[in-house]
Motif scaffolding. Structure first.
Motif, PDB file in Angstrom:
ATOM      1  N   PRO A  27       0.805  -1.235   0.000  1.00  0.00           N
ATOM      2  CA  PRO A  27       0.000   0.000   0.000  1.00  0.00           C
ATOM      3  C   PRO A  27       0.835   1.282   0.000  1.00  0.00           C
ATOM      4  O   PRO A  27       0.369   2.310  -0.491  1.00  0.00           O
ATOM      5  N   GLU A  28       2.061   1.232   0.521  1.00  0.00           N
ATOM      6  CA  GLU A  28       2.891   2.437   0.560  1.00  0.00           C
ATOM      7  C   GLU A  28       3.239   2.940  -0.844  1.00  0.00           C
ATOM      8  O   GLU A  28       3.604   4.105  -1.019  1.00  0.00           O
ATOM      9  N   LEU A  29       3.102   2.087  -1.853  1.00  0.00           N
ATOM     10  CA  LEU A  29       3.416   2.488  -3.232  1.00  0.00           C
ATOM     11  C   LEU A  29       2.262   3.253  -3.896  1.00  0.00           C
ATOM     12  O   LEU A  29       2.445   3.821  -4.964  1.00  0.00           O
ATOM     13  N   ASN A  97      -0.379   6.028  -8.393  1.00  0.00           N
ATOM     14  CA  ASN A  97       0.659   5.577  -9.320  1.00  0.00           C
ATOM     15  C   ASN A  97       0.064   4.430 -10.131  1.00  0.00           C
ATOM     16  O   ASN A  97      -0.322   3.407  -9.564  1.00  0.00           O
ATOM     17  N   VAL A  98      -0.030   4.632 -11.425  1.00  0.00           N
ATOM     18  CA  VAL A  98      -0.703   3.673 -12.292  1.00  0.00           C
ATOM     19  C   VAL A  98       0.311   2.658 -12.815  1.00  0.00           C
ATOM     20  O   VAL A  98       1.322   3.030 -13.414  1.00  0.00           O
ATOM     21  N   PHE A 186      12.380   5.461  -7.709  1.00  0.00           N
ATOM     22  CA  PHE A 186      11.754   6.319  -8.732  1.00  0.00           C
ATOM     23  C   PHE A 186      10.697   7.234  -8.113  1.00  0.00           C
ATOM     24  O   PHE A 186      10.647   8.439  -8.416  1.00  0.00           O
ATOM     25  N   LEU A 187       9.847   6.704  -7.264  1.00  0.00           N
ATOM     26  CA  LEU A 187       8.760   7.491  -6.670  1.00  0.00           C
ATOM     27  C   LEU A 187       9.283   8.549  -5.697  1.00  0.00           C
ATOM     28  O   LEU A 187       8.656   9.591  -5.537  1.00  0.00           O
ATOM     29  N   ASN A 188      10.432   8.301  -5.090  1.00  0.00           N
ATOM     30  CA  ASN A 188      10.994   9.251  -4.136  1.00  0.00           C
ATOM     31  C   ASN A 188      11.961  10.241  -4.756  1.00  0.00           C
ATOM     32  O   ASN A 188      12.499  11.100  -4.066  1.00  0.00           O
ATOM     33  N   ALA A 189      12.189  10.132  -6.066  1.00  0.00           N
ATOM     34  CA  ALA A 189      13.146  11.023  -6.752  1.00  0.00           C
ATOM     35  C   ALA A 189      12.570  12.418  -6.923  1.00  0.00           C
ATOM     36  O   ALA A 189      11.397  12.632  -6.976  1.00  0.00           O
TER      37      ALA A 189
END
Length: 189
Positions: A27-29, A97-98, A186-189
């Motif tokens: 779920p964190e994603l 995020n898809v 990638f998501l944290n960049a």
């Protein structure tokens, strides 16, 4: 905040769907699955609107003509796969995020459309022989369809260099962990 696109592509039987389903349990994603449309018949227990939107070939062609697809491809003669634009944009604008589980051409097209808003990952089998073994074990396709998928895999493998990341799935746990680490970065960049 707008979401990002996470693209997974691979030859059929490489394990991409298994990896994607595992990632969706994190779920964190904030991941939501992009349900593709297809003109192929459902396999096993697949349901319309869950695994795919099942359309007839004529319905698919009509939606193409209307410009409803972000990308689409006639993967085999008369067998279309595609991604509906409206669904993707709605979820991105909701901050989700898809995640896409698409063929190699579709993966490249989505990456080209979204650029830096997308991370493209290619899941590679350890060998074509192992790919064929996995397809047979899956038990969802005829011998003729397995032969077609294996023949197409050689072509699909040539697309790997066009993806941001290549993950060789010779050990499922390691492949899943590499995908998770890559996505978090990638998501944290």
């Amino acid at each position: 905040m707008r979401g990002k696109c996470l693209i997974f592509s691979a030859p059929s039987g490489s394990g991409k769907s298994t990896i994607v389903q595992w990632l969706l349990k994190h779920p964190e994603l904030k991941m939501v699955f992009s349900i593709s449309a297809t003109s192929r018949a459902p396999r096993g227990t697949e349901q319309n609107g869950v695994e795919y939107f099942f359309l007839t070939a004529d319905e698919f062609r009509s939606r193409i003509a209307k410009g409803d697809f972000l990308e689409y491809e006639e993967v085999y003669p008369g067998c279309f796969y595609g991604t509906l634009k409206e669904q993707v944009e709605k979820r991105l604008n909701e901050g989700m995020n898809v995640v896409f589980d698409v063929d190699v051409v579709g993966g490249c097209n989505i990456k080209d459309h979204y650029g830096d808003e997308a991370l493209s990952m290619f899941i590679q089998p350890p060998s074509v022989e192992e790919l064929e073994r996995r397809l047979k074990l899956r038990g969802t396709d005829s011998d003729e369809m397995i032969a077609k998928r294996v023949a197409k895999a050689g072509y699909e493998l040539t697309f790997a260099p066009r993806f941001d990341v290549v993950i060789v799935n010779d050990d499922l746990d390691q492949a899943q962990q590499k995908a998770l680490t890559t996505i978090k970065s990638f998501l944290n960049a």
